[in-house]
Design an enzyme around this catalytic site. Structure first.
Site, PDB file in Angstrom:
ATOM      1  N   GLY A 185      47.964  38.557   6.112  1.00  0.00           N
ATOM      2  CA  GLY A 185      48.016  39.940   6.558  1.00  0.00           C
ATOM      3  C   GLY A 185      47.134  40.204   7.764  1.00  0.00           C
ATOM      4  N   LYS A 186      45.881  39.785   7.682  1.00  0.00           N
ATOM      5  CA  LYS A 186      44.969  39.994   8.808  1.00  0.00           C
ATOM      6  C   LYS A 186      45.343  39.091   9.983  1.00  0.00           C
ATOM      7  CE  LYS A 186      41.087  41.206   5.782  1.00  0.00           C
ATOM      8  NZ  LYS A 186      41.727  40.747   4.519  1.00  0.00           N
TER       9      LYS A 186
ATOM     10  N   CYS B  66      35.986  41.952  -0.260  1.00  0.00           N
ATOM     11  CA  CYS B  66      36.589  43.002  -1.089  1.00  0.00           C
ATOM     12  C   CYS B  66      35.797  43.153  -2.380  1.00  0.00           C
ATOM     13  CB  CYS B  66      38.057  42.704  -1.371  1.00  0.00           C
ATOM     14  SG  CYS B  66      38.343  41.128  -2.223  1.00  0.00           S
TER      15      CYS B  66
ATOM     16  N   ASP C  56      36.895  36.649   6.413  1.00  0.00           N
ATOM     17  CA  ASP C  56      37.158  37.480   5.237  1.00  0.00           C
ATOM     18  C   ASP C  56      36.922  36.585   4.035  1.00  0.00           C
ATOM     19  OD1 ASP C  56      38.032  39.891   3.917  1.00  0.00           O
ATOM     20  OD2 ASP C  56      39.896  38.841   3.464  1.00  0.00           O
TER      21      ASP C  56
END
Length: 602
Positions: free
Chosen positions: A301-302, A517, A466
């Site tokens: 996604g990123k 997250c 991430d």
């Protein structure tokens, strides 16, 4: 109906389930997230007890909207918005988008309803984002036939968390079922959450296949009170559910939370993504022509967001240590028609090359460049073995199958020598066995991915890390007791090692964006403290767009005051972004820090 009409016997058995009227709080959704006591105290010290209680409550519920990122290289925000509105009309206003209910109204109100359902993101810098509103929690009526006991199915926690996000109930997630359930029956769906056991651990305590009798003696009867997530229609009988290995067990018709689903909707034009993840890619601020590294890239996604921000000009290197996840990244890039993405199988802890060779191709055959870069549509040629079509590429760097006949031998082309040779079916089968993954959910039949030995220091303009984390910010989360202070510290140690790799790979004058997250300050603010203390050439940079709140200030003593975890100063806290699940923004828990890289020390 009163209890006397439900239970004619003046003295019902103590094991009999009470009527719905006498147990009104049972068929509700009011989860309470459970933590290890020392972890709960740690978070209470970091956030304050009241704020942490609000965060904990929010984590047990999903966000009330879906965030859609538009691929602006293939479409526009307005065009996608109108297409989604048209889908609402086509599916019928009583159905909505994949089950999101919209009440039928007159034409003027219908237009207003659709425009309020699908809205442009209100935050500056996120003009490529749409919000699709959901609703909940809803109070459902489970006792539609008061003279009969409610037919029930109990699902695992992971299954329930998916159902709360809009999924159906699949066979592997079913733990227990009423004895009399047949295909087509209406069933209430509840969840079995881990409970403390004598040895100090946690366990579900339900054997798959358990029979529910509608009695208080049923498995997790009391524990499931307030943990009903909806009801639906059984897609198979009880015996079928526990006989087969896969398939839909219950098609959900009424949900505590109604959230839109976008499976197979506008493929390649939109991507369903949590808002903080979109923000993290924008904060990186990638520019066309740059070389960008996404260290832990799956599911992509990123990675794709970065490529779109660069207008597909430059190079985005995406890493993951899982073969299948790398294939997922490539598949997503292909769907979005992005050619600047190169995905490699590589552990992020080994990102820095130990030799002058920056990368090594796991499948050296240049014929498969399309799998590597998705820059063209060429595929390995199909051949047939035992009547089954397949795509074959030999491990050899010089040969590929270019033609096949129904009988031996097979024609092989040697690219370097511009000659042809024949191989036996046995040799071909041997090569097929080497293709360990075979046809996967990414639909690359026998697809190979490039492996890498790492990359040279200072070889990237920007790096996004991430990092893998405790994931204690993901929603909905119905249990958190698996994490201990020791495991949280282990996550942080792992992340520091990956950050060290990122620092080596980014060039002086470049940028590092670190995100997680999780709500754990030990993996967030403490990492920033480590980075600034270890690398004097790093400094925190301001972020745009800025949607989250400030970081946590101060420190905390842990492990009987034998260790002090340092967090941020007031000034530093204002430069990071912390997304609070209990805030009005209503996102997952998330953290973003952006570092500017100065001249490195020799």
């Amino acid at each position: 109906m009163d209890s006397s009409s439900s239970y004619p016997s003046p003295s019902p058995s103590p094991s009999a389930a009470p009527p719905a009227a006498a147990d009104a709080g049972r068929y509700t959704f009011s989860p309470k997230l459970r933590w290890q006591p020392d972890v709960e105290e740690y978070f209470a010290a970091a956030y304050g007890r009241d704020r942490f209680a609000r965060i904990s409550e929010a984590l047990a519920h999903p966000s009330r909207y879906s965030c859609i990122r538009v691929n602006t290289l293939k479409s526009s925000i307005d065009a996608v918005m109108h297409k989604l509105m048209d889908l609402v009309c086509e599916k019928g206003l009583s159905e909505g988008i994949n089950g999101l209910e919209i009440i039928e109204q007159n034409a003027r109100d219908q237009s207003h309803e659709r425009s309020s359902l699908i809205q442009k993101c209100p935050y500056a810098g996120l003009e490529n984002v749409l919000f699709v509103q959901g609703s909940g929690p809803h109070v459902l009526q489970y006792n539609s036939q008061p003279d009969q006991s409610v037919k029930e199915i109990v699902v695992s926690r992971k299954c329930a968390e998916s159902v709360l996000r809009g999924a159906q109930v699949y066979v592997p997630g079913v733990l227990a079922c009423s004895s009399h359930v047949e295909k087509g029956d209406k069933v209430a769906v509840s969840v079995a959450v881990e409970q403390p056991v004598k040895d100090g651990g946690w366990a579900v305590g339900i054997t798959r296949g358990t029979v529910l009798q509608g009695l208080q003696a049923d498995a997790h009867y009391e524990e499931r009170k307030g943990l009903y997530i909806g009801q639906g229609i059984a897609a198979m009988s009880r015996s079928g559910i526990f006989r087969v290995l896969h398939g839909i067990a219950v098609e959900m018709t009424e949900r505590v939370y109604k959230l839109p689903s976008f499976n197979d909707v506008l493929e390649g034009e939109i991507f369903l993504q949590n808002l903080p993840s979109v923000v993290a890619a924008c904060v990186l601020d990638p520019q066309p022509g740059e070389r960008i590294l996404d260290m832990c890239a799956a599911p992509g996604g990123k990675t794709t967001a970065i490529a779109i921000l660069m207008r597909d000009k430059g190079e985005v290197v995406a890493l993951d240590r899982s073969h299948n996840k790398v294939m997922d990244i490539l598949k997503l890039a292909s769907e979005m028609d992005l050619n600047c993405i190169k995905a490699y199988k590589l552990d992020a802890l080994k990102s820095v090359s130990k030799t002058d060779e920056a990368t090594i191709v796991g499948m050296a055959d240049s014929h498969c460049e399309a799998i590597k870069t998705l820059a063209n549509d060429s595929d390995p040629c199909p051949v047939t073995v035992d009547g089954k079509a397949t795509n074959v590429v030999e491990d050899s760097s010089t040969t590929t199958v270019v033609q096949s006949e129904t009988e031996q031998p097979f024609l092989i082309e040697d690219k370097n020598q511009e000659s042809k040779r024949y191989v036996s079916k046995a040799e071909l089968r041997k090569n097929l066995r080497r293709m360990k993954n075979g046809p996967g959910r990414s639909n690359y039949s026998g697809g190979r991915v490039e492996k890498s030995k790492g990359f040279l220091p200072n070889s990237f303009d920007r790096v996004l890390l991430d990092a893998p984390c405790s994931a204690l910010g993901l929603r909905p989360r119905l249990f958190a007791g698996e994490e201990t202070l020791v495991s949280l510290k282990t996550h942080a140690r792992y992340q520091r090692k990956m950050f060290d790799q990122a620092v080596k790979l980014v060039r002086p004058g470049g940028v590092i964006v670190y995100s997680t997250c999780t709500i754990n300050p030990g993996e967030n603010e403490a990492l920033v403290r480590y980075a600034l203390g270890t690398y004097k050439f790093l400094s925190l940079a301001s972020q745009h767009p800025k949607v989250g709140g400030p970081g946590i200030v101060g420190s905390c003593e842990l492990f009987n005051k034998t260790y002090t975890e340092e967090w941020l100063t007031e000034h530093e806290a204002e430069l990071v972004q912390r997304f609070d699940p209990s805030s009005p923004v209503d996102t997952i828990g998330f953290f973003i820090a952006k570092f500017s890289v100065g001249e490195k020390e020799d």
